[in-house]
Structures are given as C-alpha cells and as structure tokens.
Design an enzyme around this catalytic site. Structure first.
Site, PDB file in Angstrom:
ATOM      1  N   SER A  87       0.845  -1.191   0.000  1.00  0.00           N
ATOM      2  CA  SER A  87       0.000   0.000   0.000  1.00  0.00           C
ATOM      3  C   SER A  87       0.882   1.243   0.000  1.00  0.00           C
ATOM      4  CB  SER A  87      -0.904  -0.001   1.235  1.00  0.00           C
ATOM      5  OG  SER A  87      -1.783   1.104   1.209  1.00  0.00           O
ATOM      6  N   HIS A  92       2.677  12.237  -0.613  1.00  0.00           N
ATOM      7  CA  HIS A  92       2.285  13.642  -0.531  1.00  0.00           C
ATOM      8  C   HIS A  92       3.470  14.512  -0.952  1.00  0.00           C
ATOM      9  CE1 HIS A  92      -1.548  12.973   1.519  1.00  0.00           C
ATOM     10  NE2 HIS A  92      -0.944  12.033   2.226  1.00  0.00           N
ATOM     11  N   HIS A 124      -2.107   7.319  -4.762  1.00  0.00           N
ATOM     12  CA  HIS A 124      -2.311   6.158  -3.895  1.00  0.00           C
ATOM     13  C   HIS A 124      -2.359   4.899  -4.755  1.00  0.00           C
ATOM     14  CE1 HIS A 124      -5.505   3.212  -2.686  1.00  0.00           C
ATOM     15  NE2 HIS A 124      -4.725   3.108  -1.638  1.00  0.00           N
ATOM     16  N   ASN A 184      -2.716   0.409  -4.116  1.00  0.00           N
ATOM     17  CA  ASN A 184      -2.793  -0.721  -3.199  1.00  0.00           C
ATOM     18  C   ASN A 184      -3.006  -1.988  -4.013  1.00  0.00           C
ATOM     19  OD1 ASN A 184      -5.092  -2.531  -1.627  1.00  0.00           O
ATOM     20  ND2 ASN A 184      -3.432  -1.875  -0.298  1.00  0.00           N
ATOM     21  N   ARG A 193      -3.403  -6.230  -3.065  1.00  0.00           N
ATOM     22  CA  ARG A 193      -3.517  -7.090  -1.891  1.00  0.00           C
ATOM     23  C   ARG A 193      -4.121  -8.447  -2.256  1.00  0.00           C
ATOM     24  NH1 ARG A 193      -7.308  -3.131  -1.929  1.00  0.00           N
ATOM     25  NH2 ARG A 193      -9.472  -3.816  -1.899  1.00  0.00           N
ATOM     26  N   HIS A 235      -5.254   8.273 -16.936  1.00  0.00           N
ATOM     27  CA  HIS A 235      -6.267   7.268 -17.267  1.00  0.00           C
ATOM     28  C   HIS A 235      -5.861   6.445 -18.488  1.00  0.00           C
ATOM     29  CE1 HIS A 235      -9.647   7.709 -14.439  1.00  0.00           C
ATOM     30  NE2 HIS A 235      -9.127   8.906 -14.238  1.00  0.00           N
ATOM     31  N   HIS A 263     -19.980  12.773   2.551  1.00  0.00           N
ATOM     32  CA  HIS A 263     -20.443  13.916   3.338  1.00  0.00           C
ATOM     33  C   HIS A 263     -20.091  15.262   2.695  1.00  0.00           C
ATOM     34  CE1 HIS A 263     -16.368  13.034   4.885  1.00  0.00           C
ATOM     35  NE2 HIS A 263     -16.262  14.334   5.069  1.00  0.00           N
TER      36      HIS A 263
END
Length: 303
Positions: A92, A96, A106, A108, A110, A141, A171
């Site tokens: 992972s 920054h 980012h 990841n 797994r 992309h 949110h």
C-alpha cells in the site's frame, strides 16, 4: 501450472515493494526510504518504508505486510464470511508532494485467503490532484487503461466506475480526486486465471513508479505561491476525511489489530480546515471543485 501459494505471493509483493521504492528514489533524486520492520502480536508482520523531505516528495510511505490469524468477528460479519483463519498480504502506497502542482497518489495491491479456501485479490490506483489538469488526467487514465486492456477489455470501464463510487467523500458530495481504478474480491476461477489476476496486480505495481515519476518531473517545476499552498492544505484535509471516515483499508487494518502507525502513514504531514471556504469564481481552484465528480470520461474530456 500450479497456483501460487500465499507465501509465494507475499514474497512477490515484498519484491514489488523493493521495485517501487527504488523507482521513487530515482524519480525524486534526493530522498531515501527509511525501513521500519514490525511484528503483529496475533500473527505476521511487515516492512513499512517511510520517505520524508525529499526533493519532490514531502512525505510518503510504501508499506508491505503479511498478516494471519483468527479472523475477527467484525470482519466476518462485514464480509459475510464463515469462521476460519485468514491470511492477508499486500503493498500500500500514498505519497504527498511538497508542490501543490504535483498530485497526491495512492496505490494498493492485496491478496486475502482463508483456510477454508475462500480467496480474492483487490487493489487499485487513483490520483488526487490539488489542481485538476485535464491533460494530466487524460495521461493517467490512458496509462491505467493500457494495463487493464492487457488482461481484460472490461476491466477499465468496470474498475473505473468502481473507483468513482469508492473514492467518493459522501459527506462532501465530491470525489477524492480524478479516480483511477478500484477492484475487490477478484478470485481466480482456475489456476491459469488465478495467475492472470496476480499478474494484473503486479502490472499495476510496475505502473506506479512510472506514472508518478512522470508527474514529479513534469509538475514539480511549475511555480506556486502561498495561495496555492493554502489550497493544497485544504485539499489534504479532504484526503484525511476520506481515509478516516470512509476508507475500507483503514478500517480493515484497525479491525484486525494492525499496526496503527503503518495504517495511518497515508496522512499528510499537515492539513487545514477553513470554515465555509469558497473558491473564487473562475479560478483554478473553482475548476478543480467543479470537476470532483463521478463519471467524467477523462480519456475524451474536452474543456
């Protein structure tokens, strides 16, 4: 061809960590990774490699782990699984950069297996620009799609839509960035298919240092000032909100008594929350906010 064992997959992912770290050190040109080896009391452990104060990368981490043991009740209930011991391994990464013109990235990959035979792969790669540049989004992309198309022409559209839904800050009613791909519970239907899915995850791993080195070299030279840095910190705040409120990987790590420092390595070195901040109309900041939306086809986007 026999299927790879979980131990073999863990070793392969460990080697992928080495490959990615070497590529990032070369791309940054200054910083070096510090390694922190750790053991998990309930079984397994990992190697967390932290990068700080490089030429381009301010803070980042490339973490490898291979953990095992009794599956916590909370995980069984959430995933709808029968009781059995589990094994999970993966790599992972979150980086920054100093410059607000260089995006957060980012990745990841797994693998999860239970002693009763249940198994699957998961992972993804996504880009979170502080300032959205349509050409950068198109490049990212395109590169991701090339990897997907090597394995299955349905991967990119399916996993791109999945990323748009997954990397969504509900949110705030905005996406975390320009997305990428996300996939989970991808099981091998045969030994050959199992190898193909493993190879797919490894190609995503190899893609990572290549695309990020491109952005480091291209965007780190773009000038910026205090206004752009303030905006960067606001966008970093949104990143924190997603990772702490919505990210399944964070929750899985904490629910399986994972190593907190390694789980939270994705946090930026600093972030800000300004009450009711509104970008100026017509600004680059407003353009970015207006394009933090699902279902944008960055491959064909026209301003």
């Amino acid at each position: 061809m026999s299927r790879k064992t979980k131990e073999e997959i863990a070793l392969i992912y460990q080697q992928m960590q080495d490959y990615i770290c070497a590529g990032l050190e070369q791309g940054d040109g200054k910083g070096k990774f510090m390694e922190d080896r750790w053991d998990r009391a309930d079984g397994g452990g990992g190697r967390t490699r932290i990068f700080q104060n490089g030429a381009i990368i301010e803070k980042g981490g490339v973490a490898f782990s291979a953990v095992h043991g009794p599956t916590p009740e909370k995980i069984l209930n959430k995933l709808g699984l029968d009781q059995a011991d589990f094994f999970a391994t993966g790599v992972s990464i979150v980086l920054h950069p100093f410059s607000p013109m260089v995006p957060i990235i980012h990745m990841n990959i797994r693998y999860f297996e239970m002693e009763n035979g249940v198994h699957w792969f998961g992972g993804g790669i996504d880009l979170t620009p502080h300032y959205i540049d349509p050409q950068d989004a198109k490049y990212f992309h395109q590169e991701v799609k090339k990897v997907c198309d090597q394995f299955d022409s349905e991967y990119y559209p399916k996993f791109k839509a999945w990323a748009d839904d997954y990397f969504f800050i509900r949110h705030r009613n905005e996406t975390r960035g320009i997305g990428g791909i996300f996939y989970d519970r991808l099981s091998g239907k045969s030994d050959t298919h199992f190898q193909q899915v493993l190879d797919f995850s490894l190609e995503i791993g190899r893609l990572f240092p290549r695309v990020y080195s491109y952005f480091m070299q291209k965007n780190s030279k773009i000038p910026f000032g205090a206004e752009e840095k303030a905006w960067q910190n606001l966008r970093r705040g949104r990143y924190v909100e997603f990772n702490l409120v919505w990210d399944a990987g964070t929750k899985f790590g904490l629910d399986t008594n994972g190593r907190t420092e390694s789980i939270l390595m994705s946090m930026p070195p600093q972030a800000e929350w300004t009450y009711m901040h509104e970008p100026k109309a017509g600004s680059d900041e407003q353009f970015t906010v207006d394009h933090l939306k699902k279902d944008i086809d960055w491959l064909t986007y026209q301003e």
